[in-house]
Motif scaffolding. Structure first.
Motif, PDB file in Angstrom:
ATOM      1  N   PHE A  73       0.826  -1.201   0.000  1.00 60.34           N
ATOM      2  CA  PHE A  73       0.000   0.000   0.000  1.00 60.34           C
ATOM      3  C   PHE A  73       0.866   1.258   0.000  1.00 60.34           C
ATOM      4  O   PHE A  73       1.829   1.368   0.741  1.00 60.34           O
ATOM      5  CB  PHE A  73      -0.910   0.013   1.235  1.00 60.34           C
ATOM      6  N   MET A  74       0.477   2.226  -0.832  1.00 61.33           N
ATOM      7  CA  MET A  74       1.136   3.533  -0.888  1.00 61.33           C
ATOM      8  C   MET A  74       0.064   4.612  -0.773  1.00 61.33           C
ATOM      9  O   MET A  74      -1.041   4.463  -1.289  1.00 61.33           O
ATOM     10  CB  MET A  74       1.901   3.710  -2.203  1.00 61.33           C
ATOM     11  N   GLY A  75       0.395   5.729  -0.091  1.00 58.76           N
ATOM     12  CA  GLY A  75      -0.551   6.829   0.020  1.00 58.76           C
ATOM     13  C   GLY A  75      -1.801   6.485   0.808  1.00 58.76           C
ATOM     14  O   GLY A  75      -2.868   7.082   0.609  1.00 58.76           O
ATOM     15  N   TYR A  76      -1.698   5.558   1.741  1.00 57.54           N
ATOM     16  CA  TYR A  76      -2.854   5.025   2.468  1.00 57.54           C
ATOM     17  C   TYR A  76      -3.483   6.075   3.384  1.00 57.54           C
ATOM     18  O   TYR A  76      -2.784   6.788   4.107  1.00 57.54           O
ATOM     19  CB  TYR A  76      -2.400   3.813   3.288  1.00 57.54           C
ATOM     20  N   THR A  77      -4.824   6.162   3.344  1.00 55.34           N
ATOM     21  CA  THR A  77      -5.568   7.112   4.175  1.00 55.34           C
ATOM     22  C   THR A  77      -6.918   6.516   4.556  1.00 55.34           C
ATOM     23  O   THR A  77      -7.564   5.855   3.748  1.00 55.34           O
ATOM     24  CB  THR A  77      -5.817   8.429   3.412  1.00 55.34           C
ATOM     25  N   ILE A  78      -7.339   6.776   5.810  1.00 56.02           N
ATOM     26  CA  ILE A  78      -8.702   6.456   6.223  1.00 56.02           C
ATOM     27  C   ILE A  78      -9.570   7.674   5.961  1.00 56.02           C
ATOM     28  O   ILE A  78      -9.254   8.784   6.398  1.00 56.02           O
ATOM     29  CB  ILE A  78      -8.761   6.063   7.710  1.00 56.02           C
ATOM     30  N   ILE A  79     -10.667   7.476   5.255  1.00 57.87           N
ATOM     31  CA  ILE A  79     -11.565   8.583   4.953  1.00 57.87           C
ATOM     32  C   ILE A  79     -12.602   8.754   6.061  1.00 57.87           C
ATOM     33  O   ILE A  79     -12.766   9.837   6.618  1.00 57.87           O
ATOM     34  CB  ILE A  79     -12.251   8.367   3.594  1.00 57.87           C
ATOM     35  N   ASP A  80     -13.304   7.680   6.399  1.00 64.69           N
ATOM     36  CA  ASP A  80     -14.346   7.775   7.426  1.00 64.69           C
ATOM     37  C   ASP A  80     -14.808   6.376   7.799  1.00 64.69           C
ATOM     38  O   ASP A  80     -14.958   5.517   6.924  1.00 64.69           O
ATOM     39  CB  ASP A  80     -15.520   8.610   6.908  1.00 64.69           C
ATOM     40  N   HIS A 124       2.445   7.703  -4.513  1.00 64.40           N
ATOM     41  CA  HIS A 124       3.200   7.583  -3.268  1.00 64.40           C
ATOM     42  C   HIS A 124       2.718   8.588  -2.234  1.00 64.40           C
ATOM     43  O   HIS A 124       2.859   8.360  -1.036  1.00 64.40           O
ATOM     44  CB  HIS A 124       4.698   7.753  -3.538  1.00 64.40           C
ATOM     45  N   LEU A 125       2.173   9.708  -2.704  1.00 70.58           N
ATOM     46  CA  LEU A 125       1.481  10.658  -1.834  1.00 70.58           C
ATOM     47  C   LEU A 125       0.028  10.746  -2.293  1.00 70.58           C
ATOM     48  O   LEU A 125      -0.254  10.985  -3.465  1.00 70.58           O
ATOM     49  CB  LEU A 125       2.125  12.046  -1.907  1.00 70.58           C
ATOM     50  N   LEU A 126      -0.886  10.530  -1.359  1.00 71.89           N
ATOM     51  CA  LEU A 126      -2.314  10.639  -1.641  1.00 71.89           C
ATOM     52  C   LEU A 126      -2.933  11.414  -0.486  1.00 71.89           C
ATOM     53  O   LEU A 126      -3.054  10.914   0.628  1.00 71.89           O
ATOM     54  CB  LEU A 126      -2.945   9.248  -1.774  1.00 71.89           C
ATOM     55  N   ASP A 140       1.865  10.886  -8.604  1.00 69.59           N
ATOM     56  CA  ASP A 140       2.225   9.639  -9.277  1.00 69.59           C
ATOM     57  C   ASP A 140       3.733   9.622  -9.525  1.00 69.59           C
ATOM     58  O   ASP A 140       4.257  10.488 -10.239  1.00 69.59           O
ATOM     59  CB  ASP A 140       1.467   9.536 -10.598  1.00 69.59           C
ATOM     60  N   VAL A 141       4.421   8.619  -8.962  1.00 71.38           N
ATOM     61  CA  VAL A 141       5.870   8.550  -9.144  1.00 71.38           C
ATOM     62  C   VAL A 141       6.251   7.900 -10.470  1.00 71.38           C
ATOM     63  O   VAL A 141       7.389   8.047 -10.912  1.00 71.38           O
ATOM     64  CB  VAL A 141       6.552   7.797  -7.978  1.00 71.38           C
ATOM     65  N   TYR A 142       5.334   7.185 -11.095  1.00 76.14           N
ATOM     66  CA  TYR A 142       5.652   6.550 -12.369  1.00 76.14           C
ATOM     67  C   TYR A 142       6.017   7.585 -13.436  1.00 76.14           C
ATOM     68  O   TYR A 142       7.010   7.446 -14.148  1.00 76.14           O
ATOM     69  CB  TYR A 142       4.457   5.714 -12.854  1.00 76.14           C
ATOM     70  N   ASN A 143       5.172   8.617 -13.535  1.00 73.36           N
ATOM     71  CA  ASN A 143       5.386   9.632 -14.574  1.00 73.36           C
ATOM     72  C   ASN A 143       5.606  11.021 -13.995  1.00 73.36           C
ATOM     73  O   ASN A 143       5.640  12.001 -14.738  1.00 73.36           O
ATOM     74  CB  ASN A 143       4.189   9.654 -15.527  1.00 73.36           C
ATOM     75  N   SER A 144       5.753  11.111 -12.676  1.00 73.19           N
ATOM     76  CA  SER A 144       6.026  12.375 -11.985  1.00 73.19           C
ATOM     77  C   SER A 144       4.973  13.424 -12.310  1.00 73.19           C
ATOM     78  O   SER A 144       5.275  14.515 -12.783  1.00 73.19           O
ATOM     79  CB  SER A 144       7.424  12.886 -12.333  1.00 73.19           C
ATOM     80  N   ASN A 145       3.696  13.088 -11.996  1.00 68.24           N
ATOM     81  CA  ASN A 145       2.590  14.004 -12.255  1.00 68.24           C
ATOM     82  C   ASN A 145       1.738  14.200 -11.009  1.00 68.24           C
ATOM     83  O   ASN A 145       1.642  13.302 -10.158  1.00 68.24           O
ATOM     84  CB  ASN A 145       1.697  13.470 -13.378  1.00 68.24           C
ATOM     85  N   PRO A 167      11.247  17.736 -10.184  1.00 72.04           N
ATOM     86  CA  PRO A 167      10.107  16.934 -10.641  1.00 72.04           C
ATOM     87  C   PRO A 167       9.037  16.817  -9.562  1.00 72.04           C
ATOM     88  O   PRO A 167       9.341  16.838  -8.364  1.00 72.04           O
ATOM     89  CB  PRO A 167      10.742  15.572 -10.941  1.00 72.04           C
ATOM     90  N   VAL A 168       7.791  16.690  -9.984  1.00 68.57           N
ATOM     91  CA  VAL A 168       6.693  16.554  -9.026  1.00 68.57           C
ATOM     92  C   VAL A 168       6.928  15.366  -8.095  1.00 68.57           C
ATOM     93  O   VAL A 168       6.628  15.423  -6.893  1.00 68.57           O
ATOM     94  CB  VAL A 168       5.353  16.393  -9.775  1.00 68.57           C
ATOM     95  N   ALA A 169       7.494  14.294  -8.617  1.00 66.09           N
ATOM     96  CA  ALA A 169       7.730  13.097  -7.807  1.00 66.09           C
ATOM     97  C   ALA A 169       8.742  13.325  -6.687  1.00 66.09           C
ATOM     98  O   ALA A 169       8.836  12.514  -5.765  1.00 66.09           O
ATOM     99  CB  ALA A 169       8.190  11.946  -8.687  1.00 66.09           C
ATOM    100  N   SER A 170       9.498  14.421  -6.738  1.00 62.18           N
ATOM    101  CA  SER A 170      10.477  14.695  -5.686  1.00 62.18           C
ATOM    102  C   SER A 170       9.880  15.426  -4.491  1.00 62.18           C
ATOM    103  O   SER A 170      10.569  15.660  -3.499  1.00 62.18           O
ATOM    104  CB  SER A 170      11.646  15.517  -6.251  1.00 62.18           C
ATOM    105  N   VAL A 171       8.585  15.787  -4.568  1.00 63.66           N
ATOM    106  CA  VAL A 171       7.915  16.433  -3.434  1.00 63.66           C
ATOM    107  C   VAL A 171       7.870  15.462  -2.263  1.00 63.66           C
ATOM    108  O   VAL A 171       7.490  14.299  -2.410  1.00 63.66           O
ATOM    109  CB  VAL A 171       6.494  16.894  -3.828  1.00 63.66           C
ATOM    110  N   LEU A 172       8.267  15.940  -1.085  1.00 60.97           N
ATOM    111  CA  LEU A 172       8.340  15.092   0.099  1.00 60.97           C
ATOM    112  C   LEU A 172       7.019  15.016   0.848  1.00 60.97           C
ATOM    113  O   LEU A 172       6.691  13.986   1.442  1.00 60.97           O
ATOM    114  CB  LEU A 172       9.418  15.629   1.051  1.00 60.97           C
TER     115      LEU A 172
END
Length: 300
Positions: A73-80, A124-126, A140-145, A167-172
């Motif tokens: 799992f990547m970018g995992y979040t509980i919504i409700d 990787h970030l959601l 999206d780390v695949y295409n850095s978008n 690149p967008v994918a480099s955002v921490l």
């Protein structure tokens, strides 16, 4: 500013973990924290890892779901309540293909199904907006978008971004204002950046300060907890969404906090996950801390 944080994260992501047995649901160690959230029902913690979703409680650590639903799992979040959202890669026993795109669970992680961008993105970030959970952002780390959803993750549009230092994918780290979902903060290796138009254009906000993680605390305030690095080091609270910061007197040595979660009903409870797979919890908003896991192993 400290350099090499992104390189350290990439290096850790490339480690090959030892084989894990699925003969039992109970475990005592894990590799690769990819998200952590407090349960909506009790004080247990859900931990997203390379080997699946783990529920951490005082009595045991248990893998959630059958093997075919124990994904990376990547970018995992509980919504409700029982609703969870994630991205990532299918588990070894799954029939799904890589990447998973956006997946949801309606039963607290027991089962998962793709709902968007299947075989297209790996977020990787959601990030889910605190004030309106229909608004989401994914990197999206695949295409850095950068992607944005306005309907709870079922439909996404790619955002054409300008102004970030790499690149967008480099955002921490990434977060959005609870009352203004178009206003974003992004932590990068070279500073803290802001966007007021949903991520289309970015400007440098802080040159000597950045964040490896963010967590907004509620939908009605501007309270924001972040792990900062640069001219300020450690865990900080902002009551004005990043304009000013007050130290919570917590800092890890030779490590960074990558994930922060606050309990849905107890304002005093925070849990942190580090780059080196350690987990820390406070039940009095930072006055005292307990180490729940140290470098991926349970603390007894």
């Amino acid at each position: 500013m400290k350099k090499g944080l992104m390189a350290s994260i990439i290096t850790l992501s490339l480690f090959v973990i030892s084989a894990c047995s699925n003969d039992t649901d109970q475990i005592d160690s894990f590799m690769h924290i990819h998200g952590l959230e407090y349960s909506q029902h009790d004080e247990s913690i859900f931990l997203a890892t390379h080997m699946g979703l783990i529920n951490l409680n005082e009595d045991s650590w248990e893998l959630v779901g059958d093997p075919e639903h124990q994904h990376d799992f990547m970018g995992y979040t509980i919504i409700d309540e029982d609703l969870m959202i994630s991205s990532g890669h299918p588990g070894a026993r799954s029939d799904y293909v890589d990447p998973l795109g956006v997946i949801i669970s309606h039963d607290s992680g027991e089962t998962w199904e793709p709902i968007a961008l299947y075989e297209e993105v790996d977020f990787h970030l959601l990030h889910v907006n605190e004030g309106n959970q229909e608004f989401m952002y994914g990197i999206d780390v695949y295409n850095s978008n950068l992607y944005r959803s306005n309907n709870g993750g079922y439909e996404w549009e790619m955002v054409d971004t300008t102004g970030l230092p790499g690149p967008v994918a480099s955002v921490l780290s990434l977060t959005s204002h609870p009352q203004s979902p178009d206003y974003l903060l992004a932590g990068t290796e070279t500073g803290l950046y802001e966007s007021s138009d949903g991520g289309q254009t970015w400007a440098l906000k802080e040159n000597n300060l950045s964040a490896s993680s963010f967590q907004t605390l509620d939908s009605d305030s501007e309270d924001l907890v972040a792990y900062l690095f640069g001219e300020k080091e450690g865990l900080y609270l902002s009551e004005d969404f990043g304009e000013t910061w007050a130290s919570l007197n917590f800092k890890v040595d030779d490590d960074y906090i990558m994930y922060i979660s606050n309990h849905p009903t107890d304002d005093e409870m925070l849990v942190l996950g580090s780059m080196k797979q350690s987990i820390y919890e406070t039940k009095d908003f930072g006055k005292t801390w307990e180490v729940l896991a140290e470098e991926g192993s349970r603390k007894n």
